[in-house]
Design an enzyme around this catalytic site. Sequence first.
Site, PDB file in Angstrom:
ATOM      1  N   CYS A   2     -61.135  81.422  -1.881  1.00  0.00           N
ATOM      2  CA  CYS A   2     -61.842  80.496  -0.991  1.00  0.00           C
ATOM      3  C   CYS A   2     -62.492  79.358  -1.788  1.00  0.00           C
ATOM      4  O   CYS A   2     -62.765  79.501  -2.971  1.00  0.00           O
ATOM      5  CB  CYS A   2     -62.947  81.144  -0.175  1.00  0.00           C
ATOM      6  SG  CYS A   2     -62.417  82.574   0.766  1.00  0.00           S
ATOM      7  N   ARG A  27     -57.431  76.982  -3.201  1.00  0.00           N
ATOM      8  CA  ARG A  27     -58.130  78.271  -3.329  1.00  0.00           C
ATOM      9  C   ARG A  27     -57.956  79.162  -2.103  1.00  0.00           C
ATOM     10  O   ARG A  27     -58.402  80.301  -2.082  1.00  0.00           O
ATOM     11  CB  ARG A  27     -59.621  78.033  -3.553  1.00  0.00           C
ATOM     12  CG  ARG A  27     -59.905  77.167  -4.752  1.00  0.00           C
ATOM     13  CD  ARG A  27     -61.379  76.862  -4.848  1.00  0.00           C
ATOM     14  NE  ARG A  27     -62.133  78.008  -5.291  1.00  0.00           N
ATOM     15  CZ  ARG A  27     -62.386  78.302  -6.556  1.00  0.00           C
ATOM     16  NH1 ARG A  27     -61.940  77.508  -7.497  1.00  0.00           N
ATOM     17  NH2 ARG A  27     -63.074  79.364  -6.874  1.00  0.00           N
ATOM     18  N   TRP A  74     -59.381  82.119   2.080  1.00  0.00           N
ATOM     19  CA  TRP A  74     -58.298  83.051   1.748  1.00  0.00           C
ATOM     20  C   TRP A  74     -58.849  84.409   2.170  1.00  0.00           C
ATOM     21  O   TRP A  74     -59.790  84.932   1.562  1.00  0.00           O
ATOM     22  CB  TRP A  74     -58.006  83.032   0.249  1.00  0.00           C
ATOM     23  CG  TRP A  74     -56.873  83.923  -0.148  1.00  0.00           C
ATOM     24  CD1 TRP A  74     -55.546  83.614  -0.114  1.00  0.00           C
ATOM     25  CD2 TRP A  74     -56.960  85.267  -0.625  1.00  0.00           C
ATOM     26  NE1 TRP A  74     -54.803  84.689  -0.539  1.00  0.00           N
ATOM     27  CE2 TRP A  74     -55.635  85.718  -0.855  1.00  0.00           C
ATOM     28  CE3 TRP A  74     -58.013  86.146  -0.868  1.00  0.00           C
ATOM     29  CZ2 TRP A  74     -55.343  86.987  -1.329  1.00  0.00           C
ATOM     30  CZ3 TRP A  74     -57.722  87.416  -1.336  1.00  0.00           C
ATOM     31  CH2 TRP A  74     -56.403  87.824  -1.570  1.00  0.00           C
ATOM     32  N   ASN A  98     -67.554  82.280  -1.086  1.00  0.00           N
ATOM     33  CA  ASN A  98     -66.347  82.493  -1.890  1.00  0.00           C
ATOM     34  C   ASN A  98     -66.594  83.822  -2.603  1.00  0.00           C
ATOM     35  O   ASN A  98     -67.459  83.893  -3.463  1.00  0.00           O
ATOM     36  CB  ASN A  98     -66.202  81.343  -2.890  1.00  0.00           C
ATOM     37  CG  ASN A  98     -65.263  81.675  -4.053  1.00  0.00           C
ATOM     38  OD1 ASN A  98     -65.413  81.149  -5.141  1.00  0.00           O
ATOM     39  ND2 ASN A  98     -64.315  82.543  -3.842  1.00  0.00           N
ATOM     40  N   GLY A  99     -65.854  84.861  -2.199  1.00  0.00           N
ATOM     41  CA  GLY A  99     -66.041  86.124  -2.906  1.00  0.00           C
ATOM     42  C   GLY A  99     -65.900  87.320  -1.994  1.00  0.00           C
ATOM     43  O   GLY A  99     -65.325  87.234  -0.907  1.00  0.00           O
ATOM     44  N   GLU A 490     -40.702  86.554 -14.918  1.00  0.00           N
ATOM     45  CA  GLU A 490     -41.234  85.359 -14.247  1.00  0.00           C
ATOM     46  C   GLU A 490     -40.276  84.897 -13.138  1.00  0.00           C
ATOM     47  O   GLU A 490     -40.719  84.500 -12.048  1.00  0.00           O
ATOM     48  CB  GLU A 490     -41.458  84.249 -15.291  1.00  0.00           C
ATOM     49  CG  GLU A 490     -41.791  82.873 -14.741  1.00  0.00           C
ATOM     50  CD  GLU A 490     -43.079  82.791 -13.931  1.00  0.00           C
ATOM     51  OE1 GLU A 490     -43.785  83.798 -13.803  1.00  0.00           O
ATOM     52  OE2 GLU A 490     -43.355  81.709 -13.393  1.00  0.00           O
ATOM     53  N   LYS A 494     -41.340  84.484  -9.230  1.00  0.00           N
ATOM     54  CA  LYS A 494     -41.195  83.217  -8.485  1.00  0.00           C
ATOM     55  C   LYS A 494     -40.417  83.466  -7.200  1.00  0.00           C
ATOM     56  O   LYS A 494     -40.751  82.948  -6.143  1.00  0.00           O
ATOM     57  CB  LYS A 494     -40.459  82.141  -9.310  1.00  0.00           C
ATOM     58  CG  LYS A 494     -41.231  81.540 -10.448  1.00  0.00           C
ATOM     59  CD  LYS A 494     -42.203  80.465 -10.027  1.00  0.00           C
ATOM     60  CE  LYS A 494     -43.617  80.952  -9.955  1.00  0.00           C
ATOM     61  NZ  LYS A 494     -44.388  81.146 -11.121  1.00  0.00           N
ATOM     62  N   GLU A 497     -42.548  85.472  -4.573  1.00  0.00           N
ATOM     63  CA  GLU A 497     -43.669  84.773  -3.938  1.00  0.00           C
ATOM     64  C   GLU A 497     -43.221  83.613  -3.069  1.00  0.00           C
ATOM     65  O   GLU A 497     -43.915  83.236  -2.132  1.00  0.00           O
ATOM     66  CB  GLU A 497     -44.721  84.335  -4.958  1.00  0.00           C
ATOM     67  CG  GLU A 497     -44.279  83.284  -5.929  1.00  0.00           C
ATOM     68  CD  GLU A 497     -45.360  82.932  -6.945  1.00  0.00           C
ATOM     69  OE1 GLU A 497     -46.547  82.896  -6.596  1.00  0.00           O
ATOM     70  OE2 GLU A 497     -44.999  82.667  -8.109  1.00  0.00           O
ATOM     71  N   HIS A 513     -31.548 103.367 -16.983  1.00  0.00           N
ATOM     72  CA  HIS A 513     -32.635 104.327 -16.771  1.00  0.00           C
ATOM     73  C   HIS A 513     -33.150 104.293 -15.334  1.00  0.00           C
ATOM     74  O   HIS A 513     -34.291 104.658 -15.082  1.00  0.00           O
ATOM     75  CB  HIS A 513     -33.755 104.069 -17.779  1.00  0.00           C
ATOM     76  CG  HIS A 513     -33.269 104.130 -19.193  1.00  0.00           C
ATOM     77  ND1 HIS A 513     -32.970 105.326 -19.816  1.00  0.00           N
ATOM     78  CD2 HIS A 513     -32.960 103.157 -20.081  1.00  0.00           C
ATOM     79  CE1 HIS A 513     -32.519 105.080 -21.040  1.00  0.00           C
ATOM     80  NE2 HIS A 513     -32.503 103.766 -21.224  1.00  0.00           N
ATOM     81  N   LYS A 612     -54.218  79.744  -5.148  1.00  0.00           N
ATOM     82  CA  LYS A 612     -53.944  79.357  -6.534  1.00  0.00           C
ATOM     83  C   LYS A 612     -54.991  79.841  -7.524  1.00  0.00           C
ATOM     84  O   LYS A 612     -54.716  79.980  -8.697  1.00  0.00           O
ATOM     85  CB  LYS A 612     -53.792  77.832  -6.630  1.00  0.00           C
ATOM     86  CG  LYS A 612     -53.165  77.440  -7.949  1.00  0.00           C
ATOM     87  CD  LYS A 612     -52.353  76.202  -7.864  1.00  0.00           C
ATOM     88  CE  LYS A 612     -51.716  75.896  -9.189  1.00  0.00           C
ATOM     89  NZ  LYS A 612     -50.607  76.819  -9.513  1.00  0.00           N
TER      90      LYS A 612
HETATM   91  C1  F6R Z   1     -47.610  82.835  -9.747  1.00  0.00           C
HETATM   92  C2  F6R Z   1     -48.957  82.444 -10.115  1.00  0.00           C
HETATM   93  C3  F6R Z   1     -49.932  83.511 -10.356  1.00  0.00           C
HETATM   94  C4  F6R Z   1     -50.948  83.083 -11.430  1.00  0.00           C
HETATM   95  C5  F6R Z   1     -52.057  84.135 -11.552  1.00  0.00           C
HETATM   96  C6  F6R Z   1     -53.025  83.804 -12.671  1.00  0.00           C
HETATM   97  O1  F6R Z   1     -46.790  81.720  -9.580  1.00  0.00           O
HETATM   98  O2  F6R Z   1     -49.264  81.284 -10.183  1.00  0.00           O
HETATM   99  O3  F6R Z   1     -49.336  84.718 -10.689  1.00  0.00           O
HETATM  100  O4  F6R Z   1     -50.285  82.938 -12.635  1.00  0.00           O
HETATM  101  O5  F6R Z   1     -52.749  84.200 -10.345  1.00  0.00           O
HETATM  102  O6  F6R Z   1     -53.629  82.569 -12.461  1.00  0.00           O
HETATM  103  P1  F6R Z   1     -54.304  81.772 -13.626  1.00  0.00           P
HETATM  104  O7  F6R Z   1     -53.251  81.353 -14.568  1.00  0.00           O
HETATM  105  O8  F6R Z   1     -54.973  80.613 -12.952  1.00  0.00           O
HETATM  106  O9  F6R Z   1     -55.281  82.704 -14.279  1.00  0.00           O
END
Ligand code: F6R
Length: 617
Positions: A2, A27, A74, A98-99, A490, A494, A497, A513, A612
């Site tokens: 948030c 956020r 969020w 926020n929290g 990774e 991607k 998500e 395995h 994010k």
């Molecule tokens: C995936 C993604 C997340 C962030 C994770 C850590 O695309 O962006 O997995 O990498 O939430 O975020 P930061 O790097 O801001 O600590």
Amino acid sequence: MCGIVGYVGNKSPKDVLLEGLKKLEYRGYDSAGVAILNGDRFDVYRAEGKLSALSEKLAPVRFSGRIGIGHTRWATHGMPTEFNAHPHKVKGISLVQNGIIENYAELKEELLEKGVKFSSETDTEVVAHLIALQMDDSHDLVAAIQSVIPKLRGAYAMLVVSESEPETIVAFKAGPPLILGVGEGEILLASDVQAFIDHTNKAVYLDDFEIVKVKGAHYEVFSLDGITLKKPVVALDLASEKSDKKGFKHYMLKEIYEQPRAVANALTPYVDIENKRLSFDSLGMQGAPTPKEHLQALANCKRIYIVACGTSFYAGLYGKYLIEPIAGVAVDVDIASEFRYRDPVLEKNAVAIFVSQSGETADTLAALRLAKEKGLTCLSICNTKASTIDREADLHLYMNSGLEVGVASTKAFISTLSLFNLLALYLAQSKDLLTEEEETRLVDGLLALPSLMEACLAYDTYFKEAAQELTNYKGFLYLGRGHSYPIALEGALKLKELAYRHAEGYAAGEMKHGPLALIDQGMLIIVICPRDKFYEKTVSNLEEAKARGGVVFSIGSGDDKQLKSISKHYLGIPEAPWMTSGILSVIPVQLLAYHLADALGHDVDQPRNLAKSVTVE
Ligand code: F6R
């Protein structure tokens, strides 16, 4: 997570709050709301969905007051509906958070027993009731908040307004960031300085369990027991980061295209470009002098702990695959939420590295604080300057990727990989494992990366065309060995998500395995197989999968006929030295996830259920 923002001043609070919330939408984006003074009341407007829904609702509304608070959500407790959106108003008290209040159920139970009625499912409303009840006794907002804080368990930052003190915002925090912006005749409060940097660059960073009372253009910071605190006002050397798609369909695609520049920006401050040598003298915070004892600790360290979450964790894992063979330093990589609670045994004289695009991830921050408590030198690799992780670390490497708007991290990831390349070389150099000629040759190789990356961007059209066919697969298995393994992880993240399809990353040697049982025509096996020392072993693993009916999509080096012959789809990245080939293979896996998600009609920049900056556990 948030985002919260507060304003007291002479401008239109509605405009300032909406602009601020726009900057904080990364956020959380499932609902939003504001409480703005109108006459002697704080009028609350809330809307489910993106911020644009709130903006539309507010378009015809006029407010007479010059003070307000806002929130972009969020959801943690309660569905993302209008009635769960913030602000929560109880009697004359309006509050945004926020929290998370971890003991909210217990507190709610006590309030229900007292006959309190709730109008939402949130933990936040509990706090609004507690403050409102306290106000019945104390009639003073700061005093009421001071007596409520000790009852709360969790991580939170909150802004509160009261109709009994209509010129005042009171704010407090324990965990997530909260920053005060001190302008000319106006004060702003926000989760991120970007929400107010257009108004002022003077900031006061609040610490946990501090309370700030903003009244008109004045503010006062108190400790929990009421002692007035003198807080430094920091002049931020930050520009407003404007988001602009620059003609791209999505921010994510624009950010993928920005990666060659992002890598150049990440490398340049740590390289003597003219002589192609490493230059690690400026690891201070934002150009401040480098603390020499910490730099010494890094140069001499024999063990490194890398701690991060999500994509940043995979970047850390990639770091291990480079640092161990190049510099001979043992590296452990941990997921922050595990590291902080598993009572890690940390070697003395080790260095801990924390990777975070946002610099605010709650678990990574807690892990950093733990490592500091244990006396380790802490190095941050952040994109967001002056974020909490950046401010609390001893040494600093900056991604310098610029604003990353797409919730799925792309350019910050790739910039971090390039920084780990440099760091591995720096550590090797400090241990006399690198001759000058080798250093120059390898640095030169890194500086060539951006132009090789440009070539990989041409796969954009390829994936755009292939995307429709890829929608036919129900699952995706990403494989790699060595430093291609973190890239496989990774790639799978991607895809999950963005495309909401099941995807898993595996070390290719692990196939036998268990995962081989998954292979059928509906599962696409995406393998990252550059010509490195693992090449033949990975090809054998692919043959095994193929023999069991597996459909293979391989990403190899150049025109690899052998890989082509066993693959339904083949993409050749430019031939490059081992150190840099990993970075090049990231671009195809990003483009694959992007175009698949787009073909499926998903919101690529703001995928469902995500945010994010993850400031809660
Ligand atoms: C995936 C993604 C997340 C962030 C994770 C850590 O695309 O962006 O997995 O990498 O939430 O975020 P930061 O790097 O801001 O600590």
